[in-house]
Design a protein around this motif. Structure first.
Motif, PDB file in Angstrom:
ATOM      1  N   MET A   1      48.181  18.473   3.513  1.00 47.44           N
ATOM      2  CA  MET A   1      47.856  17.569   2.397  1.00 47.44           C
ATOM      3  C   MET A   1      47.412  18.366   1.169  1.00 47.44           C
ATOM      4  O   MET A   1      47.677  17.968   0.036  1.00 47.44           O
ATOM      5  N   GLU A   2      46.767  19.507   1.394  1.00 51.58           N
ATOM      6  CA  GLU A   2      46.407  20.369   0.265  1.00 51.58           C
ATOM      7  C   GLU A   2      47.695  20.886  -0.386  1.00 51.58           C
ATOM      8  O   GLU A   2      47.794  20.982  -1.612  1.00 51.58           O
ATOM      9  N   GLY A   3      48.679  21.181   0.467  1.00 47.76           N
ATOM     10  CA  GLY A   3      49.989  21.598  -0.061  1.00 47.76           C
ATOM     11  C   GLY A   3      50.569  20.522  -0.963  1.00 47.76           C
ATOM     12  O   GLY A   3      51.016  20.797  -2.078  1.00 47.76           O
ATOM     13  N   HIS A   4      50.547  19.260  -0.495  1.00 46.82           N
ATOM     14  CA  HIS A   4      51.089  18.175  -1.331  1.00 46.82           C
ATOM     15  C   HIS A   4      50.332  18.092  -2.666  1.00 46.82           C
ATOM     16  O   HIS A   4      50.947  17.952  -3.719  1.00 46.82           O
TER      17      HIS A   4
ATOM     18  N   HIS B   1      39.673  12.998  -5.357  1.00 45.59           N
ATOM     19  CA  HIS B   1      39.158  13.478  -6.635  1.00 45.59           C
ATOM     20  C   HIS B   1      39.241  14.997  -6.531  1.00 45.59           C
ATOM     21  O   HIS B   1      38.580  15.611  -5.690  1.00 45.59           O
ATOM     22  N   VAL B   2      40.094  15.594  -7.340  1.00 49.69           N
ATOM     23  CA  VAL B   2      40.335  17.046  -7.249  1.00 49.69           C
ATOM     24  C   VAL B   2      39.535  17.722  -8.353  1.00 49.69           C
ATOM     25  O   VAL B   2      39.839  17.575  -9.538  1.00 49.69           O
ATOM     26  N   GLU B   3      38.508  18.468  -7.942  1.00 47.53           N
ATOM     27  CA  GLU B   3      37.615  19.052  -8.940  1.00 47.53           C
ATOM     28  C   GLU B   3      38.070  20.442  -9.365  1.00 47.53           C
ATOM     29  O   GLU B   3      37.845  20.871 -10.492  1.00 47.53           O
ATOM     30  N   ALA B   4      38.678  21.162  -8.414  1.00 47.32           N
ATOM     31  CA  ALA B   4      39.153  22.530  -8.675  1.00 47.32           C
ATOM     32  C   ALA B   4      40.036  22.890  -7.492  1.00 47.32           C
ATOM     33  O   ALA B   4      40.142  22.123  -6.540  1.00 47.32           O
ATOM     34  N   TYR B   5      40.661  24.081  -7.526  1.00 46.59           N
ATOM     35  CA  TYR B   5      41.414  24.519  -6.350  1.00 46.59           C
ATOM     36  C   TYR B   5      40.453  24.569  -5.164  1.00 46.59           C
ATOM     37  O   TYR B   5      39.372  25.150  -5.262  1.00 46.59           O
ATOM     38  N   GLY B   6      40.814  23.955  -4.074  1.00 43.62           N
ATOM     39  CA  GLY B   6      39.964  23.993  -2.877  1.00 43.62           C
ATOM     40  C   GLY B   6      38.859  22.950  -2.859  1.00 43.62           C
ATOM     41  O   GLY B   6      38.157  22.810  -1.873  1.00 43.62           O
ATOM     42  N   GLN B   7      38.679  22.216  -3.957  1.00 45.07           N
ATOM     43  CA  GLN B   7      37.590  21.223  -4.021  1.00 45.07           C
ATOM     44  C   GLN B   7      38.173  19.818  -4.110  1.00 45.07           C
ATOM     45  O   GLN B   7      38.540  19.352  -5.195  1.00 45.07           O
ATOM     46  N   TYR B   8      38.296  19.163  -2.955  1.00 44.30           N
ATOM     47  CA  TYR B   8      38.919  17.839  -2.898  1.00 44.30           C
ATOM     48  C   TYR B   8      37.952  16.857  -2.249  1.00 44.30           C
ATOM     49  O   TYR B   8      37.488  17.099  -1.149  1.00 44.30           O
ATOM     50  N   VAL B   9      37.675  15.756  -2.940  1.00 47.11           N
ATOM     51  CA  VAL B   9      36.823  14.733  -2.342  1.00 47.11           C
ATOM     52  C   VAL B   9      37.694  13.506  -2.093  1.00 47.11           C
ATOM     53  O   VAL B   9      38.263  12.939  -3.036  1.00 47.11           O
ATOM     54  N   GLN B  10      37.816  13.132  -0.817  1.00 50.30           N
ATOM     55  CA  GLN B  10      38.652  11.969  -0.510  1.00 50.30           C
ATOM     56  C   GLN B  10      37.917  10.693  -0.915  1.00 50.30           C
ATOM     57  O   GLN B  10      36.773  10.484  -0.525  1.00 50.30           O
ATOM     58  N   MET B  11      38.578   9.866  -1.718  1.00 50.50           N
ATOM     59  CA  MET B  11      37.939   8.629  -2.184  1.00 50.50           C
ATOM     60  C   MET B  11      38.452   7.406  -1.433  1.00 50.50           C
ATOM     61  O   MET B  11      37.825   6.347  -1.456  1.00 50.50           O
ATOM     62  N   GLY B  12      39.615   7.522  -0.814  1.00 46.78           N
ATOM     63  CA  GLY B  12      40.179   6.387  -0.090  1.00 46.78           C
ATOM     64  C   GLY B  12      41.325   6.844   0.777  1.00 46.78           C
ATOM     65  O   GLY B  12      41.886   7.930   0.572  1.00 46.78           O
ATOM     66  N   GLN B  13      41.632   6.024   1.783  1.00 43.91           N
ATOM     67  CA  GLN B  13      42.747   6.369   2.663  1.00 43.91           C
ATOM     68  C   GLN B  13      43.267   5.098   3.336  1.00 43.91           C
ATOM     69  O   GLN B  13      42.604   4.067   3.284  1.00 43.91           O
ATOM     70  N   THR B  14      44.399   5.209   4.016  1.00 44.82           N
ATOM     71  CA  THR B  14      44.905   4.013   4.674  1.00 44.82           C
ATOM     72  C   THR B  14      44.135   3.768   5.976  1.00 44.82           C
ATOM     73  O   THR B  14      43.757   4.716   6.674  1.00 44.82           O
ATOM     74  N   LEU B  15      43.904   2.492   6.251  1.00 42.60           N
ATOM     75  CA  LEU B  15      43.179   2.134   7.473  1.00 42.60           C
ATOM     76  C   LEU B  15      44.168   1.926   8.621  1.00 42.60           C
ATOM     77  O   LEU B  15      43.770   1.830   9.772  1.00 42.60           O
ATOM     78  N   ASP B  16      45.454   1.825   8.312  1.00 41.23           N
ATOM     79  CA  ASP B  16      46.463   1.650   9.376  1.00 41.23           C
ATOM     80  C   ASP B  16      47.725   2.433   9.024  1.00 41.23           C
ATOM     81  O   ASP B  16      47.742   3.649   9.133  1.00 41.23           O
ATOM     82  N   ASP B  17      48.792   1.747   8.590  1.00 43.04           N
ATOM     83  CA  ASP B  17      50.047   2.452   8.299  1.00 43.04           C
ATOM     84  C   ASP B  17      49.967   3.209   6.967  1.00 43.04           C
ATOM     85  O   ASP B  17      49.295   2.765   6.036  1.00 43.04           O
TER      86      ASP B  17
ATOM     87  N   PRO C   1      41.429  16.468   8.449  1.00 43.26           N
ATOM     88  CA  PRO C   1      40.959  16.043   7.124  1.00 43.26           C
ATOM     89  C   PRO C   1      40.709  17.262   6.234  1.00 43.26           C
ATOM     90  O   PRO C   1      40.272  18.308   6.745  1.00 43.26           O
ATOM     91  N   ILE C   2      41.001  17.136   4.959  1.00 40.76           N
ATOM     92  CA  ILE C   2      40.762  18.285   4.067  1.00 40.76           C
ATOM     93  C   ILE C   2      39.266  18.397   3.837  1.00 40.76           C
ATOM     94  O   ILE C   2      38.623  17.422   3.450  1.00 40.76           O
ATOM     95  N   ARG C   3      38.746  19.579   4.054  1.00 42.42           N
ATOM     96  CA  ARG C   3      37.341  19.815   3.736  1.00 42.42           C
ATOM     97  C   ARG C   3      37.286  20.736   2.520  1.00 42.42           C
ATOM     98  O   ARG C   3      38.059  21.684   2.448  1.00 42.42           O
TER      99      ARG C   3
END
Ligand code: KG4
Ligand code: ZN
Length: 342
Positions: free
Chosen positions: A112-115, A144-160, A335-337
């Motif tokens: 996902m970081e690649g994407h 929310h991408v703050e910098a390279y390597g700094q990703y805060v997930q704000m939402g995701q799918t709960l199913d599909d 998950p991306i940390r």
């Protein structure tokens, strides 16, 4: 820094050579669509076997297209997850072997970081911070991408995932696999407001997604339509495809713009296979234009799975000194940390 990136997370064997995470010297993808097509979806066992057959020629072609040899490389980056375990293992062990024999640093990359970083393979790039919508066959998330390597997930799918919904609706419509492209093509001749399929916005301001209800609604509608029980006359398969696509697009655009407003950032990017969808691009551009926000999309070959995006992500890991050891393993869920701050 010249990096070879390898991705075997699902049904594409891919390798690319990229300089400094930006300049693509080669990007080679061997698609397995023909193998999985008769089964209506990806068969994990078959995917692993195909990766074993194709990994060597794909890597060799990517090096020769780039005009480089193994010992010109400064690093090898490989996807270690998320993805199909058997498929990931082929890429990881091949990359480990190369890195060990040629004494080249190895980077373990989150797919996902690649994407997210695939946007940096383009000429026009966003300024940090920005919002990233990753929409693929396995994932639908907002970061929310703050910098390279700094990703805060704000939402995701709960199913599909969004791509999964496209694939499943294509399957029940008899449009075959892979579904996204088939639905998009069919939708061009349909009317997107002909059928009002549900839109799952969930709780107010929620940035999570749910597409399983929509999928079921389309399946039920299809059944009635096939039995000639729908109320409206002359509904076509194109109308169903366009109306389904519009419900997915409505929700994706609404949520990504809500994330934008919550954070106040000035740029939005979209990546992953579903980001190829022209209606989605058109609608997101319109929404961003209304709010005076910049929007960026990678070209389609960088949206779908590819080795170049993994090389870009690996470059930043190696720059930060995050070298992977020979004991690295694959992870189906990953998950991306955020990386530790410098
Ligand atoms: O990123 P990707 O190549 O692989 C994963 O990481 O999953 O995404 C593949 C997904 C599939 O579900 C496919 O149907 C979808 O992307 N897709 C599309 C389009 N092209 C590919 N969905 C909608 N419209 C498209 N044009
Ligand atoms: Zn992907």
């Amino acid at each position: 820094m010249m990096i070879l990136g390898i991705d075997t997370s699902c049904d594409d064997t891919s390798a690319g050579v990229v300089v400094d995470g930006r300049s693509v010297l080669s990007n080679v993808v061997h698609s397995q669509v023909e193998i999985h097509h008769p089964h209506g979806g990806v068969v994990p066992e078959l995917a692993s076997r195909e990766h074993i057959k194709n990994i060597m020629p794909v890597v060799e072609t990517s090096l020769s297209k780039a005009g480089v040899r193994m010992n010109d490389l400064d690093g090898i980056a490989v996807t270690v997850g998320p993805g199909l375990v058997g498929a990931l293992l082929v890429g990881l062990y091949y990359a480990k072997g190369l890195a060990y024999v040629c004494d080249i640093p190895l980077a373990a990359v989150n797919h996902m970081e690649g994407h997210i970083l695939s946007i940096f393979l383009e000429e026009e790039i966003p300024q940090f911070p920005f919002i990233a919508l990753t929409v693929s066959g396995g994932h639908t998330s907002i970061y929310h991408v703050e910098a390279y390597g700094q990703y805060v997930q704000m939402g995701q799918t709960l199913d599909d995932a969004a791509g999964e919904a496209f694939d499943k609706v294509a399957k029940i419509s008899g449009l075959g696999y892979p579904g996204g492209v088939a639905i998009e093509r069919m939708a061009v001749n349909g009317s997107c407001d002909r059928i009002k399929f549900p839109r799952a916005y969930l709780e107010k301001e929620s940035l999570d997604f749910s597409f399983s209800g929509l999928k079921t609604a389309v399946a039920l509608y299809m059944k009635k339509w096939r039995d000639n029980q729908t109320q409206q006359d002359e509904i076509t398969l194109a109308d169903i495809a366009a109306s389904f696509q519009e419900s997915v697009v409505d929700v994706l655009v609404d949520k990504v713009m809500t994330a934008r407003r919550k954070t106040g950032v000035k740029s939005v990017i979209m990546a992953g296979g579903v980001a190829c969808n022209r209606r989605l691009r058109e609608r997101l551009s319109e929404a961003a234009g209304t709010e005076g926000v910049n929007v960026y999309y990678p070209r389609p070959e960088y949206c779908t799975d590819n080795g170049a995006m993994i090389a870009a992500a690996g470059y930043h890991r190696l720059l930060r000194g995050e070298t992977a050891g020979m004991s690295s393993d694959v992870r189906s869920k990953f998950p991306i940390r955020p990386s530790p701050l410098p």
